[in-house]
Design a protein around this motif. Structure first.
Motif, mmCIF file in Angstrom:
data_model
loop_
_atom_site.group_PDB
_atom_site.id
_atom_site.type_symbol
_atom_site.label_atom_id
_atom_site.label_comp_id
_atom_site.label_asym_id
_atom_site.label_seq_id
_atom_site.Cartn_x
_atom_site.Cartn_y
_atom_site.Cartn_z
ATOM 1 N N UNK A 1 0.814 -1.231 0.000
ATOM 2 C CA UNK A 1 0.000 0.000 0.000
ATOM 3 C C UNK A 1 0.840 1.271 0.000
ATOM 4 N N UNK A 2 2.140 1.149 -0.155
ATOM 5 C CA UNK A 2 3.046 2.305 -0.044
ATOM 6 C C UNK A 2 2.789 3.038 1.286
ATOM 7 N N UNK A 3 2.936 2.357 2.406
ATOM 8 C CA UNK A 3 2.536 2.952 3.689
ATOM 9 C C UNK A 3 3.451 4.087 4.132
ATOM 10 N N UNK A 4 2.851 5.038 4.818
ATOM 11 C CA UNK A 4 3.614 6.084 5.492
ATOM 12 C C UNK A 4 4.217 5.549 6.782
ATOM 13 N N UNK A 5 3.493 4.610 7.402
ATOM 14 C CA UNK A 5 3.902 4.019 8.678
ATOM 15 C C UNK A 5 3.915 2.504 8.547
ATOM 16 N N UNK A 6 5.010 1.883 8.976
ATOM 17 C CA UNK A 6 5.160 0.427 8.918
ATOM 18 C C UNK A 6 5.327 -0.110 10.340
ATOM 19 N N UNK A 7 4.431 -1.016 10.750
ATOM 20 C CA UNK A 7 4.478 -1.625 12.081
ATOM 21 C C UNK A 7 5.009 -3.047 11.944
ATOM 22 N N UNK A 8 6.101 -3.346 12.621
ATOM 23 C CA UNK A 8 6.733 -4.656 12.513
ATOM 24 C C UNK A 8 6.919 -5.257 13.907
ATOM 25 N N UNK B 1 13.996 6.357 2.694
ATOM 26 C CA UNK B 1 13.060 6.726 1.627
ATOM 27 C C UNK B 1 11.799 7.392 2.176
ATOM 28 N N UNK B 2 11.753 7.628 3.496
ATOM 29 C CA UNK B 2 10.653 8.388 4.067
ATOM 30 C C UNK B 2 9.614 7.604 4.827
ATOM 31 N N UNK B 3 9.761 6.270 4.920
ATOM 32 C CA UNK B 3 8.804 5.458 5.670
ATOM 33 C C UNK B 3 9.186 5.448 7.146
#
Length: 314
Positions: free
Chosen positions: A156-163, A188-190
């Motif tokens: 989804x080209x996320x702004x925020x990635x939760x791992x 890259x801005x994530x």
């Protein structure tokens, strides 16, 4: 000003225990603040500290008992549908169709979400799986499945990635690959919120860290500041004196803890380095060197929490 990606205030969550009427607190007034703008924020704590419960609350998989949760400026769970379009998540072990190829799994997910098929090839390149994309997932190593999970979260080209524990169970090469990937995504801005119990890994990859224990926030801030805070709270000093044994006895008599390490004494319990200098000088022992001992993140965690893994589910 950098926008706030995640804001959690006084979050509580209890689960019913095994015995009738018993309650187990997973979260006990936890606070968490994650700045946006392309950074990696470590969410650090032992198993059972509440990390996974917090992440599940962020994406609506569990409902907190009380507290406020905001993600990308939107209230959770009330405005969660508006936020999820900008959020990618890998919570616990990724699940895929083992008899499908990696590419086919991702195409299925992109079709369900109404995304462009072209994005599948892009994320496979991002996670360095393009050359194995048409192999069946059942032949993937654990590290490859983890990277495929990250690829799915990036569709989804996320702004925020939760791992959640993305390096769990990986060999050193797999951990290195994940670390490199996260730094590249941040560049890259994530914004990445990385839950982990691997202290050394967090120290290497994260810009900021929040340390939690028993469902509560213990410390938070830039990694270097948290390490400095732990060094100060521990009062650890390295001291060089002509006679190590005489110096050790003198400091121990004064109520400090001193242990020999090589040609130095490691001293703890001193609120001020001047205390060590004074105690030694009064005994006629003059030091040749005194430095603050920089602790690593593992030692910082122990100093700040005075705790260890609980072995309970997170």
């Amino acid at each position: 000003m950098t926008a706030t990606a995640v804001e959690v205030r006084a979050l509580t969550k209890s689960y019913r225990g095994r015995f009738r009427g018993a309650q187990r607190k997973a979260l006990d007034g936890l606070d968490l603040n994650v700045d946006g703008g392309g950074r990696v924020h470590g969410f650090l704590g032992p198993n059972g500290s509440g990390k996974t419960t917090t992440l599940r609350a962020l994406i609506g998989l569990v409902r907190a008992d009380s507290g406020d949760v905001r993600m990308l400026g939107r209230s959770v769970p009330h405005e969660l549908p508006d936020a999820v379009a900008e959020v990618g998540a890998l919570i616990e072990a990724p699940q895929f169709f083992r008899n499908f190829s990696g590419r086919r799994n991702l195409r299925y997910l992109s079709d369900v979400a109404g995304l462009s098929t072209a994005r599948v090839d892009e994320v496979l390149e991002i996670v360095d799986l393009a050359d194995r994309a048409d192999d069946l997932v059942k032949g993937y190593s654990l590290g490859m499945r983890q990277r495929l999970g990250v690829a799915a979260a990036l569709l989804k080209r996320p702004t925020l990635l939760l791992l959640d524990e993305p390096s769990n169970g990986l060999d050193p090469a797999g951990i290195r690959d994940v670390r490199s990937l996260l730094r590249r995504l941040a560049g890259e801005g994530t914004t990445v919120l990385l839950s982990s119990h691997l202290l050394a890994e967090v120290e290497q990859v994260c810009d900021e860290v929040t340390i939690v224990a028993h469902g509560r926030t213990i410390a938070s801030g830039p990694v270097r500041d948290v390490l400095s805070q732990a060094s100060s709270s521990g009062g650890r000093l390295r001291v060089r004196v002509p006679d190590l044994e005489a110096g050790r006895r003198t400091l121990t008599t004064a109520g400090l803890t001193a242990t020999a390490e090589g040609q130095e004494l490691l001293v703890t319990g001193a609120d001020d380095p001047a205390t060590v200098t004074r105690v030694l000088a009064e005994a006629g022992i003059y030091l040749s060197e005194l430095t603050s001992d920089r602790v690593g993140l593992e030692e910082a965690f122990l100093l700040l929490t005075d705790d260890g893994p609980t072995g309970e589910p997170a």
